[in-house]
Design an enzyme around this catalytic site. Structure first.
Site, PDB file in Angstrom:
ATOM      1  N   HIS A   1       1.003  -1.308  -0.100  1.00  0.00           N
ATOM      2  CA  HIS A   1      -0.032  -0.031   0.149  1.00  0.00           C
ATOM      3  C   HIS A   1       0.804   1.279  -0.136  1.00  0.00           C
ATOM      4  O   HIS A   1       1.942   1.337   0.685  1.00  0.00           O
ATOM      5  CB  HIS A   1      -0.849   0.054   1.197  1.00  0.00           C
ATOM      6  CG  HIS A   1      -1.862  -1.025   1.344  1.00  0.00           C
ATOM      7  ND1 HIS A   1      -3.153  -0.936   1.330  1.00  0.00           N
ATOM      8  CD2 HIS A   1      -1.871  -2.347   0.827  1.00  0.00           C
ATOM      9  CE1 HIS A   1      -3.777  -1.994   1.465  1.00  0.00           C
ATOM     10  NE2 HIS A   1      -3.135  -2.958   0.927  1.00  0.00           N
TER      11      HIS A   1
ATOM     12  N   ALA B   1       1.456  -9.035   6.534  1.00  0.00           N
ATOM     13  CA  ALA B   1       1.122  -7.979   7.214  1.00  0.00           C
ATOM     14  C   ALA B   1       0.622  -7.700   8.633  1.00  0.00           C
ATOM     15  O   ALA B   1      -0.194  -6.954   8.866  1.00  0.00           O
ATOM     16  CB  ALA B   1       0.119  -7.210   6.139  1.00  0.00           C
TER      17      ALA B   1
ATOM     18  N   ARG C   1       5.376 -15.708  23.444  1.00  0.00           N
ATOM     19  CA  ARG C   1       4.618 -14.695  24.639  1.00  0.00           C
ATOM     20  C   ARG C   1       3.812 -13.721  24.243  1.00  0.00           C
ATOM     21  O   ARG C   1       3.238 -12.978  25.076  1.00  0.00           O
ATOM     22  CB  ARG C   1       6.151 -14.353  25.530  1.00  0.00           C
ATOM     23  CG  ARG C   1       6.625 -15.357  26.457  1.00  0.00           C
ATOM     24  CD  ARG C   1       7.486 -14.500  27.339  1.00  0.00           C
ATOM     25  NE  ARG C   1       8.831 -14.285  26.603  1.00  0.00           N
ATOM     26  CZ  ARG C   1       9.808 -14.925  26.324  1.00  0.00           C
ATOM     27  NH1 ARG C   1       9.867 -16.423  26.701  1.00  0.00           N
ATOM     28  NH2 ARG C   1      10.718 -14.352  25.789  1.00  0.00           N
TER      29      ARG C   1
ATOM     30  N   GLY D   1      -0.217 -21.117  -2.080  1.00  0.00           N
ATOM     31  CA  GLY D   1       0.876 -21.916  -1.734  1.00  0.00           C
ATOM     32  C   GLY D   1       2.136 -20.935  -1.799  1.00  0.00           C
ATOM     33  O   GLY D   1       3.444 -21.394  -1.637  1.00  0.00           O
ATOM     34  N   ILE D   2       1.743 -19.589  -1.939  1.00  0.00           N
ATOM     35  CA  ILE D   2       2.922 -18.696  -1.833  1.00  0.00           C
ATOM     36  C   ILE D   2       2.922 -17.721  -0.741  1.00  0.00           C
ATOM     37  O   ILE D   2       3.958 -17.555  -0.037  1.00  0.00           O
ATOM     38  CB  ILE D   2       2.951 -17.863  -3.319  1.00  0.00           C
ATOM     39  CG1 ILE D   2       3.370 -18.817  -4.400  1.00  0.00           C
ATOM     40  CG2 ILE D   2       3.930 -16.710  -2.951  1.00  0.00           C
ATOM     41  CD1 ILE D   2       2.803 -18.029  -5.916  1.00  0.00           C
TER      42      ILE D   2
ATOM     43  N   ASP E   1      -7.084 -12.355  -2.569  1.00  0.00           N
ATOM     44  CA  ASP E   1      -6.620 -11.426  -2.703  1.00  0.00           C
ATOM     45  C   ASP E   1      -6.158 -11.173  -4.031  1.00  0.00           C
ATOM     46  O   ASP E   1      -4.915 -10.766  -4.202  1.00  0.00           O
ATOM     47  CB  ASP E   1      -5.408 -11.288  -1.614  1.00  0.00           C
ATOM     48  CG  ASP E   1      -4.835  -9.855  -1.206  1.00  0.00           C
ATOM     49  OD1 ASP E   1      -3.974  -9.841  -0.699  1.00  0.00           O
ATOM     50  OD2 ASP E   1      -5.573  -8.901  -1.654  1.00  0.00           O
TER      51      ASP E   1
ATOM     52  N   CYS F   1       2.627  -8.738  -3.389  1.00  0.00           N
ATOM     53  CA  CYS F   1       1.622  -7.604  -3.379  1.00  0.00           C
ATOM     54  C   CYS F   1       0.333  -8.068  -3.790  1.00  0.00           C
ATOM     55  O   CYS F   1      -0.568  -7.515  -4.386  1.00  0.00           O
ATOM     56  CB  CYS F   1       1.986  -6.288  -4.357  1.00  0.00           C
ATOM     57  SG  CYS F   1       2.311  -6.838  -5.991  1.00  0.00           S
TER      58      CYS F   1
END
Lengths: 403, 277
Positions: A154, A235, A242, A269-270, A293, A328
């Protein structure tokens, strides 16, 4: 035979010789459709003394609810965040998505300047699917209220924070929240709790993503009403024993009662190592929502393309910010994701199909009429072979695509 | 009576289905002349229904010109409840075959006036020309349909309160919660079934053996209502070996000795395919 159906004169279609996904299992049952909705044949038989007007032979295929993609940025050369020919772009993508078994989707806008939102949002109306393409459920606004550190692809100069900590911030940037289904934000941004509450009150699904929130910030956000995690693992802070961060929501015991946190997984898979996919799936199987996405380049040949304000490079199944190693977005299709998810997780066919249909419908609160083959639901479904390749797509009981 | 004894449940279900198939095919039903069939529910006839569905799927048998009348239905149970007899018939039979919805008659246990519903059912049977072949089962207490012990042997379709035995036997279908089992049902009477031109009773399993003994080796008695069929001119009892466990060896040997005669009723097996060509 004369018709003596008492409820409606509309024709009834009976889909025979199929295995339908019903009550979480594949069952040898016929599917009955009238006026675009799934019909209860027992009621038809006893109440109306009715019968089918025509039958469609599904040739022993799997009949599953149509896939729902809640995170897709474009495809086939269309970039939803570009702002030019919005209607044409949505129409093109929604038509081609039928080939992947997607019958409803949420066009996604990445972080963009306000003028883009003001232009694009009013032109992305919610509408039913049909022969022209998959239905638009509402827009997914991914940004700009996200973390600088975890912005991924972004554009930095468009990121924003909450000034008033209220809807005013959103309306200033977006212009209007009509046509909006999902907003992804970073809950560690000051002012986010009230923003989340206001969005949830309006019926918008709030998702946590592109964030450096720790687990307790994430839990607070869920207590305010957030119900989704945008592309789990990507992201956000990595899982730490913890402080599990947002990932810890999958097994958190601080969630409101009867609240399910759903999480998007890009199973191409990536974006996620299969072992990580399995960990998430095993920890919280009922929350897994497959998303593509997918970006502009999905469906296009390798090379250089644009995404929002950025430039990207396609290399095989990988899409990078041009000149870097930052992913991306993906160019996988939803049916590819279903197949990959099944293979990588070893889950049942039913679970893989539900991750792409029932779970996104539950996330958006529309499972009364989408994402299932229950009586009364919209007759949006796909025919698949045993290796889960899409052979035909139906919306409202009408065939809208066939291989 | 004919007592037809097959080795096990599967074989007796198949024999019964073949018999029904031959009766329908030989009758050669048409739009002017329907074949009327009385039908049961419960565990016993499931195998028979499965075979009949197979015969329909292979094209050897059609129910297009068959009218059916079910024996009974619970009172007060919603029609779409998974344990209602409407649900049973839809899931186990009607949805798999080509019967016309208007020709499938089942008593409505939610009718506003139950008495009127029963009387209307009797009239529908009469209007259809009476029942050609009534298929039934037998309860462990020797009842046919819901004609519990003590039912008049000349009774007609009416409301009956179920016996404790029956409620206990049915509890397994209602999560073993006795409070959820219906206590009343609408049922054809013993007299109604006796009016059929032919009756076939399916009896399988050791738990039915005593009832079979009472029904055919003892006298006609309203405590064992199936015994009424000793006075019917054309009744066939189709059973498996286990169901004969309480009978005299002499009875069993006699009827087993007649199997070559009985088997002529199912062999050769008739098919509607042959008729069409």
């Amino acid at each position: 035979m004369p018709s003596n159906k008492s409820v409606s004169e509309e024709p009834i279609t009976q889909f025979v010789n199929c295995r339908i996904l019903k009550d979480h299992q594949l069952q040898r049952e016929d599917l009955w459709v009238r006026e675009g909705k799934i019909l209860n044949p027992e009621k038809l038989f006893f109440d109306e003394e009715g019968y089918a007007d025509h039958q469609v032979d599904c040739e022993s295929k799997i009949l599953a609810p149509g896939f729902i993609d809640v995170q897709i940025n474009g495809g086939y050369g269309v970039d939803f965040s570009q702002g030019c020919d919005v209607r044409g772009g949505v129409a093109l993508v929604s038509k081609r998505l039928l080939e992947h078994g997607v019958t409803s989707f949420c066009p996604t806008l990445v972080t963009s300047p306000p003028h883009i939102y003001h232009k694009v949002l009013p032109e992305m109306e919610v509408h039913d699917g049909g022969a022209e393409g998959a239905g638009v459920l509402g827009v997914h606004l991914e940004g700009p209220f996200i973390s600088r550190e975890k912005r991924g692809a972004h554009p930095e100069h468009c990121l924003r924070s909450f000034q008033q900590g209220s809807l005013t911030d959103l309306l200033e940037v977006y212009g209007s929240l009509d046509n909006v289904s999902i907003v992804t934000l970073a809950p560690e941004l000051p002012g986010s709790p009230t923003v989340i509450q206001e969005l949830v009150k309006m019926g918008v699904t709030v998702s946590l993503g592109h964030s450096v929130a720790d687990l307790s910030q994430a839990e607070q956000a869920v207590q305010q009403g957030a119900t989704f995690i945008t592309h789990l693992f990507n992201a956000m802070l990595p899982f730490h024993h913890r402080d599990p961060g947002i990932v810890g929501l999958l097994t958190s015991d601080q969630l409101p009662p009867n609240c399910t946190v759903f999480y998007g997984m890009i199973a191409d898979g990536i974006h996620t190592n299969p072992a990580a996919l399995r960990i998430a799936h095993r920890a919280h199987p009922s929350g897994l929502v497959l998303v593509t996405d997918a970006i502009t380049a999905m469906g296009l040949p390798p090379g250089h393309h644009t995404l929002g304000q950025q430039h990207i490079q396609i290399d095989g199944l990988h899409a990078y910010v041009a000149g870097t190693n930052t992913l991306c977005g993906s160019i996988a299709t939803m049916d590819m994701c279903v197949r990959h998810f099944r293979k990588a997780s070893g889950c049942s066919v039913e679970a893989a199909l539900e991750a792409a249909s029932l779970h996104p419908a539950q996330l958006l609160g529309i499972s009364q009429h989408k994402g299932t083959l229950d009586y009364g639901s919209d007759a949006d479904f796909v025919l698949l072979d045993d290796s889960l390749h899409v052979k035909a797509t139906y919306i409202g009981g009408e065939e809208v695509w066939r291989k | 009576m004919k007592l037809v004894i097959l080795e096990d449940y599967v074989q007796s279900s198949e024999w019964a289905a073949k018999y029904i198939r031959n009766r329908i095919v030989q009758f050669n039903p048409s739009a002017d002349r329907y074949f009327t069939l009385g039908l049961p529910t419960g565990g016993t006839p499931l195998g028979c229904y499965k075979k009949l569905i197979e015969y329909y799927e292979s094209g050897d048998l059609s129910f297009k010109y068959v009218k059916t009348f079910n024996m009974d239905e619970y009172v007060g149970l919603p029609r779409d409840h998974p344990e209602s007899y409407h649900s049973y018939m839809w899931n186990n039979f009607f949805k798999h075959i080509d019967i016309e919805p208007a020709n499938a008659h089942i008593l409505d246990g939610n009718a506003a006036d139950l008495q009127a519903e029963c009387e209307a059912f009797e009239q529908e049977i009469a209007a259809a020309g009476g029942i050609g072949l009534f298929i039934g089962g037998i309860g462990p207490d020797g009842h046919i349909a819901f004609n519990e012990p003590g039912s008049s042997l000349v009774s007609r379709t009416r409301v009956k309160t179920l016996a404790k035995d029956t409620i206990l036997a049915n509890a397994r279908f209602f999560g073993n919660d006795l409070t959820k089992v219906p206590t009343m049902a609408l049922t054809v009477g013993v007299g109604t079934v006796m009016d059929a031109r032919e009756v076939m009773v399916l009896i399988t399993g050791a738990h039915k053996a005593f009832a079979l003994y009472k029904a055919i080796e003892e006298g006609v008695n309203h405590m064992w209502t199936v015994s009424a069929f000793q006075q019917h001119p054309r009744t066939i009892f189709v059973c498996d070996e286990d169901a004969t466990l309480e009978l005299r060896i002499k009875t069993v040997k006699y009827f087993k000795g007649l199997m070559h005669v009985h088997n002529r009723l199912v062999d050769p097996l008739c098919s509607m395919k042959v008729q069409r060509s």
